[in-house]
Each structure stands twice: as C-alpha cells, then as structure tokens.
Design a protein around this motif. Sequence first.
Motif, PDB file in Angstrom:
ATOM      1  N   ARG A  63       0.816  -1.218   0.000  1.00 46.69           N
ATOM      2  CA  ARG A  63       0.000   0.000   0.000  1.00 46.69           C
ATOM      3  C   ARG A  63       0.850   1.269   0.000  1.00 46.69           C
ATOM      4  O   ARG A  63       0.362   2.341  -0.346  1.00 46.69           O
ATOM      5  CB  ARG A  63      -0.921   0.025   1.216  1.00 46.69           C
ATOM      6  CG  ARG A  63      -2.163  -0.837   1.082  1.00 46.69           C
ATOM      7  CD  ARG A  63      -2.918  -0.860   2.394  1.00 46.69           C
ATOM      8  NE  ARG A  63      -4.141  -1.618   2.308  1.00 46.69           N
ATOM      9  CZ  ARG A  63      -5.351  -1.094   2.178  1.00 46.69           C
ATOM     10  NH1 ARG A  63      -5.480   0.216   2.116  1.00 46.69           N
ATOM     11  NH2 ARG A  63      -6.418  -1.845   2.116  1.00 46.69           N
ATOM     12  N   GLY A 113       0.911   3.731  -2.807  1.00 47.09           N
ATOM     13  CA  GLY A 113      -0.279   4.514  -3.118  1.00 47.09           C
ATOM     14  C   GLY A 113      -1.254   3.743  -3.988  1.00 47.09           C
ATOM     15  O   GLY A 113      -1.000   2.625  -4.429  1.00 47.09           O
ATOM     16  N   ALA A 114      -2.388   4.365  -4.242  1.00 49.19           N
ATOM     17  CA  ALA A 114      -3.448   3.727  -5.012  1.00 49.19           C
ATOM     18  C   ALA A 114      -3.227   3.932  -6.504  1.00 49.19           C
ATOM     19  O   ALA A 114      -2.617   4.902  -6.938  1.00 49.19           O
ATOM     20  CB  ALA A 114      -4.808   4.279  -4.595  1.00 49.19           C
ATOM     21  N   TYR A 115      -3.752   2.997  -7.271  1.00 53.04           N
ATOM     22  CA  TYR A 115      -3.731   3.101  -8.734  1.00 53.04           C
ATOM     23  C   TYR A 115      -5.066   3.688  -9.177  1.00 53.04           C
ATOM     24  O   TYR A 115      -6.132   3.177  -8.839  1.00 53.04           O
ATOM     25  CB  TYR A 115      -3.520   1.711  -9.328  1.00 53.04           C
ATOM     26  CG  TYR A 115      -3.828   1.606 -10.806  1.00 53.04           C
ATOM     27  CD1 TYR A 115      -3.115   2.344 -11.746  1.00 53.04           C
ATOM     28  CD2 TYR A 115      -4.825   0.748 -11.258  1.00 53.04           C
ATOM     29  CE1 TYR A 115      -3.395   2.241 -13.102  1.00 53.04           C
ATOM     30  CE2 TYR A 115      -5.109   0.631 -12.606  1.00 53.04           C
ATOM     31  CZ  TYR A 115      -4.393   1.374 -13.525  1.00 53.04           C
ATOM     32  OH  TYR A 115      -4.670   1.266 -14.854  1.00 53.04           O
ATOM     33  N   THR A 116      -5.029   4.796  -9.903  1.00 53.66           N
ATOM     34  CA  THR A 116      -6.238   5.517 -10.289  1.00 53.66           C
ATOM     35  C   THR A 116      -6.346   5.587 -11.800  1.00 53.66           C
ATOM     36  O   THR A 116      -5.340   5.800 -12.487  1.00 53.66           O
ATOM     37  CB  THR A 116      -6.227   6.946  -9.714  1.00 53.66           C
ATOM     38  OG1 THR A 116      -6.069   6.879  -8.294  1.00 53.66           O
ATOM     39  CG2 THR A 116      -7.531   7.658 -10.019  1.00 53.66           C
ATOM     40  N   GLU A 119     -10.415   4.283  -8.190  1.00 50.06           N
ATOM     41  CA  GLU A 119      -9.230   4.110  -7.340  1.00 50.06           C
ATOM     42  C   GLU A 119      -9.129   2.644  -6.941  1.00 50.06           C
ATOM     43  O   GLU A 119     -10.080   2.067  -6.427  1.00 50.06           O
ATOM     44  CB  GLU A 119      -9.353   4.994  -6.107  1.00 50.06           C
ATOM     45  CG  GLU A 119      -8.160   4.910  -5.173  1.00 50.06           C
ATOM     46  CD  GLU A 119      -8.346   5.781  -3.940  1.00 50.06           C
ATOM     47  OE1 GLU A 119      -7.991   6.957  -3.998  1.00 50.06           O
ATOM     48  OE2 GLU A 119      -8.888   5.266  -2.929  1.00 50.06           O
ATOM     49  N   HIS A 120      -7.969   2.055  -7.190  1.00 47.29           N
ATOM     50  CA  HIS A 120      -7.736   0.645  -6.874  1.00 47.29           C
ATOM     51  C   HIS A 120      -6.683   0.560  -5.776  1.00 47.29           C
ATOM     52  O   HIS A 120      -5.574   1.051  -5.948  1.00 47.29           O
ATOM     53  CB  HIS A 120      -7.260  -0.119  -8.110  1.00 47.29           C
ATOM     54  CG  HIS A 120      -8.174   0.025  -9.290  1.00 47.29           C
ATOM     55  ND1 HIS A 120      -9.258  -0.777  -9.490  1.00 47.29           N
ATOM     56  CD2 HIS A 120      -8.167   0.900 -10.320  1.00 47.29           C
ATOM     57  CE1 HIS A 120      -9.891  -0.419 -10.598  1.00 47.29           C
ATOM     58  NE2 HIS A 120      -9.239   0.618 -11.123  1.00 47.29           N
ATOM     59  N   ARG A 121      -7.035  -0.069  -4.698  1.00 47.04           N
ATOM     60  CA  ARG A 121      -6.084  -0.273  -3.607  1.00 47.04           C
ATOM     61  C   ARG A 121      -5.853  -1.760  -3.416  1.00 47.04           C
ATOM     62  O   ARG A 121      -6.804  -2.545  -3.368  1.00 47.04           O
ATOM     63  CB  ARG A 121      -6.588   0.357  -2.312  1.00 47.04           C
ATOM     64  CG  ARG A 121      -6.560   1.884  -2.336  1.00 47.04           C
ATOM     65  CD  ARG A 121      -6.749   2.485  -0.954  1.00 47.04           C
ATOM     66  NE  ARG A 121      -6.652   3.927  -0.984  1.00 47.04           N
ATOM     67  CZ  ARG A 121      -5.504   4.600  -0.891  1.00 47.04           C
ATOM     68  NH1 ARG A 121      -4.373   3.940  -0.759  1.00 47.04           N
ATOM     69  NH2 ARG A 121      -5.488   5.915  -0.924  1.00 47.04           N
ATOM     70  N   SER A 179      -4.542  -4.962  -1.203  1.00 45.21           N
ATOM     71  CA  SER A 179      -4.382  -5.375   0.186  1.00 45.21           C
ATOM     72  C   SER A 179      -4.051  -6.861   0.221  1.00 45.21           C
ATOM     73  O   SER A 179      -4.589  -7.645  -0.569  1.00 45.21           O
ATOM     74  CB  SER A 179      -5.652  -5.093   1.002  1.00 45.21           C
ATOM     75  OG  SER A 179      -6.759  -5.763   0.451  1.00 45.21           O
TER      76      SER A 179
END
Length: 781
Positions: free
Chosen positions: A145, A148-151, A171-173, A175
Amino acid sequence: MNKTDTEYIEPTTVVTNHARLNSIRAKRIYVYTVEITNADAPDEQLKDTQTRIELFAKAANQSSLVFDGREYAYTAHKLLNWSTVSVHSANAEFAHTAFHVALHLHRTYDTQALFKDQSPKETTGTDDLDQYSRGMEFALDSIIRSAGAYTETLDKQHGDDKATGFSVHWEHRASVRVLRSGVYVAINAHARPITNVKTVADLARAFFRGNPGPAGPAWTRFDANVRGLRVCVGSTYVVLNGLTTRAHRDLRINGSSIDEHYKSTDSLDSAWPCAVIAHTNTPVPLELCKLEPQLLPRISGWQRMKLMAQSVLSSTQRQHMLERAVQHVQKVCAETPGVSDFGITVSSELARVEARVLPRPRISLGSSTFAQLDPHASWTIDRQTLYKAAHIRKWAIAVFCSKQQCPESQLLAFSKQLIKTAHELGLSFDESKPQITYAQTNRVYDTLHTLRDAQFILCVVPSTSVSLYGEIKRVAYTQLGIHTQCVNIRNTKGSRTKLVEALLLKINTKLGGQTTNSFQPSEPTLYIAADVCHTTEIGVSVASFVWSIDSGQTFAGTVVQHPKRQEIIENMDVLVRHALRVHYKHTRVKPVQIVYLRDGVSDSQLGDVRRIELDGLMRGCKLVDSTYEPRVLLMIARKRHCTRFVQQSSNFENCVPGTVVTQMTNHHGFHMVAHHAIHGVSKPTYFLITHNTTQMSEADIHNMSYNLCFAYPIVTRAVTMPAPLYYAHRLSGKGRVQINAPFDMLPYFTVKKNAKAKRAAEEDVHLVPVHHNLADSMYFM
C-alpha cells in the motif's frame, strides 16, 4: 427442510478480484516503530501524516525503508547503525521547529511461515489463523500500500459531469489477505468524485444546481463540502476550513472590504459567503479559490446519486479494469524503491476458484400453486394469490396535507386501485370506501386517535420528512397500537400497479399474512436474528432482536436501548427466554435447535459475541427449563467487505444466484451470492460460522441460508441475506422511533449548536416498549 444432499449441488468455477501472491524473496521482514517528536517537547509525537512522511523521507536518506505514514517502517535488511536524526519540515506551519526521527526494532517475521498450510483446525476459535500470520499479513499489506493507489478514468462517461462539479475516477487499492487457500493480493475498486471545475464558486453552483442565492441557512449544507479542500489563492496553496456565516459584503480584513483587500478584477458575488482559510481564519471569496483535481471530501444527496449512476460498470468492464490493476501491482513490487527489495511476486492472472450452485427452493403460493422462478431467482405474483392473505375489516386514510395538494378524488381512485389489486392477490377488504381525514402535520396524535378503530391506517405524507414519519410511527407503535403504512403524495397519482403491489405485500405482512412459503425445517427450529443501529437522532444505540413464532416465516421482535456505540447485546438471556415463551405459545412445541444470525460484527468483536451473547443465549434456555439444552448454530453475516466473484466466461458475467464459495475465507465460513444484481457486479454475503452443535452439515447450512433469502415477504425475489437479518435491520432502524418524547422535538432537530445542551437533552430521551396490540406482529415491516 428441502433436500440438501451434496449431489444436488452443481459445481462451477468463478473468478475473484484476488491475485495469488506467489513468493517473497526476502527471508525476513524487519518491522521498526517510528517516533517523530518535537525537539523542544520530546514526549509529543507529530500527528500530521503528510509531514511525518516528509520528515521520514529526509531522515531515511535513500535507504530501503518503507514507511506506512503512521507508526511502522519495514525493511528486508536489518539496520545496524541507525541513530536518531534531526530534520526540519518544509511545511510553513512547522518551519521553525526541529524534529527527531528515531527507529526501534518492533518485530521480525519469517516470510516462509506464510506459505505453510493455513487450513483451519476443527475449532470454534475466533481466528483460525494464528496472530503471527496476521501480523505478517498487516506488514505485507502496508508494504504494498505504501506505493499509493492506482487511479484511472474510463473513456465512457455518463452524461455531462461538469454539471455535478466532479468526474468519476476509479481508485484501486491492493491489500494482502492470508486465506485458507493461500496468500492473495485483493484489488479493491472504489469510484471517487474528483473535482473538474475551476473554482469553489463553480463547485457551489454545481452543488446547488444553479444559483445558490445569498448567504443563509442553505449554505450550511455546502459548508461541509469545502472543509479540507486544498485551493490556490493567488499563488499560495491553502486548506479551507468551511464558510463564513455572513455575506462577503459584510466582512472586513484589517478595516478594508473584501474587494479592496484582494484587489480582484473578477466579478465577485458580494451576497455569497466567503471561504475560511484554516489556521489563519482569513475569509476569501469563493471565486478566488482556484481548484486543482482532488477528491471531494463530501457530496450532496443528488450528487451521490449521480456518482452511483456514473460508476455503474458491467462485470466485463470491471474485470478488465481489475486486470490492469494487477499489472500495476506487479510493477509496484518490481520497481518501487524499498518495496522491490522484498522480492514480492504476484500472479498476472486473477484467481479462479471452485464454487457450487445451490438448488432453488419451491416457492408455495396460495391455492396450492407454486411460483415459477426465472433465471434471476425472481417470480411474479400477477393474478396469483398469496400463501396466507389477511382479511381487512376496516381501514382509513390520514392525509397530512391540504386538499389542494391531494384532492379526495385522487385518493378515492388510488384506494379503488388498491382494493382491486388486493382482491387479485387474495386480500379481502370489507370496506370499498375508507374514511378519509385531512390533518396538519403537527396534529399526528389527534388524527390517528380519531381513526384508532381501523385495522390499519394509510398515511399520505407530503415529503420524506424524517420528523413527520418518525412521529407517525412513534404514536402508532407506542401509544395507539395501530398498523400504519406511509405513502408519498406523488405515489397516489395515476396507475402504479407495481407500487400498489409492494404496498399490499407490506400491509399483508404487518397484519399477519404470509406472501409465500419457501421451506419447512426438518425439526422444530427457533430462528433468531439481531442487529444494532447506532442511531443519531436519539443519541443512543438501538439493539433489535427478532425471533420466529412459527416454522420460520413469521417473526416478532423487540428493541433494547444501549449506551452509545455499544455493539454487544448484554441482556441476551432475558431476550431469549421471552422469545422461547412466545414461540411456544404459538407452536406448542419446544425448539430442538436454535439458529442465531448476527449482523454487523467485526473480527475484534467475535470473542465478545461468543463470550457474552452466546453464553447469554444458553442461560436464557436454562431460565425456561433447567434441563433444556437445544443445539445451537451461531452465524455472523457481513456485507462490508471487498470480495467479488464473476463467472469464468468470455464476458465475465455475474454469478448465478445461489453460488457458494468456501475457499476465499480465513475462518470457518463461506461467501454466498443469493441474489441477482440489478446493475453492476453482485456483492456476496460473507457468513462466518463461529459455533455449531447442530446436526446440520456444511451443505445443510448453505441450503438453509439460501432458502431463507427467499422468505423476505415484501419482494418477489431472492435477497442478499437471510430474511431474519433483514427483519433485525429494519427493526433496529424503526426502533429509534419508540421513544418517550415527540420525534420532531428531539434535540437532534431542535438543538443545533450547543453540544453540551444537546447531550443534556438526550439524557431525558429513552426507548419505550411497543404497544401490546403489536407485540407479536411484524409491525416493523
């Protein structure tokens, strides 16, 4: 119950939103606690996340440390010569402050332990995977994480998003999840509203859908939308902290007017309020607050509807988007400094797992007929009688608006359509023309009291006012004991067959009727469900407790007042004793087994549920009979998760209703897609089995849960969760109106600013029991 042997279950394969984590090259993960303190006050930890990240980056000085921005730093190599470092921040707020950055070794994890057999033992523990694996899962999660997130934005846009003030960004996070079948990286996709207008003034016009008008109460709704926004005023970037209460023409800065102070050549609306800059409390015109694309902290109700409409994706679109997100995760693990040192490799394909499709139950209707289910697990009741229809001797209509707004002829036409549709469904009305009474909204008790002889009252309301609806239900539930059904004025106009059918299903259920009969348990069973609503109107939490009074089709319920934010139900023994007595009064049979369904419980609360609620259930059985020991099944149902499944096909279609997946869990449990999604991708319900002393097999539990999804009486389709959980959820929401004070006089509606006075007034508000006329009915529907 219906046949539940495994031979009746059809195997299939589904694709999930998880990618398998194949390997980790680093043998160990070293976890360090990070302390960033003020040099002049060593005991004070810096809390601002962005400043902590900035200071740590300066202190680490190109090292391979990965910082989560909060408390921990991670590395694949043990630090041998780290010492406390003194650094300064570029943030203007901390420009003259020195900070000390110190690291302390917290824990070391052996990564190979992750890839050992994670199959849960045959226990009823809260967590089948040990705490060591949980800690390593958290560490890996933080490492991935940290990048950062992929947008991304999609090419397809729905409508003119300029009118809303935002565009939709996905927004793709990622985990990390340690599950029974292995270690995975889950991709969680969320639609985010990103500003696409130039100034805060443009944002205000979008929020109010036009010209918002002069400063006043209407602007208080927009105040929360600008708090936390980062804007550029002139050449300086600042953060906003809300709006002024006065118009900008009435404000002064150092004795000068707003226009003179900013020397703006732009046309400024002097009737609007100004934005307030955080820390300095300086007012600035909305037209001068320039926006860059950023996440909106809050949006209005109609904007939220637009966001939902614009973010609807087909299962095919969503799956292709997830595949691109997996490629981004692979790139992060291979190229991001610090993260690449761990040598994490992730599969390029989303995981495919085995699933099973459950058989559908036979849905019995009236006159010994059966419903014909379509592929979407729904059926129609057009010109078919209900399984058990109510007999309505006397009813009335209470209209809380003027005759100009809702003429009597309109109501008579609506009631005629209501009676006609009721006869087609098997409901009988003795009166073809009900008594119609017009009343003011502040005369709820007097109006309903004059109609108290009616079996049920149809209440026509002018709007979706929470206070009016709450007061109608409060008077009916606690003082008069009358069944009521509210309907909006606009829904009484014209021919609305589907709406009338939905109203009649609710009325039939409240009056003791039964829409269908979807199953019969093989032995006497008591079904119990509970939920807790942390309501805002009365300042306390409301626990709902519902139980079956027959074979599982008809339920009764009660509510219990809890201290604010308390989730665990403590007086379970008293509630269970009462439920057993009511169940026995109606069936004359003592249940052999009890199925307890619980909603809204997190992992950290599972131990309390077993220790307090399950033990209370056992004590409640003993209070009825000291020798009574029924078999008990306790299941936790959850909807707040990010796991999704689609069919393994070229178009990645939604799963067939009744699909069950047992592999993607970290407890003894399963995911079930019981319903057909109206739009988008179906969201499964996660069932966690925490206690089971019944003789039901795993397949029996799956089938029972699925069959209960067809028992919700106010719709003609399978729903996402077993019907008892929906009853508990509805009762916890409706239970907040069972209070000792007029609903529209609650501090929530009357005391706005003084928090101390609001808390003092809330102490005098408490829940009261439902009227005895409604005690054993499904009045909460």
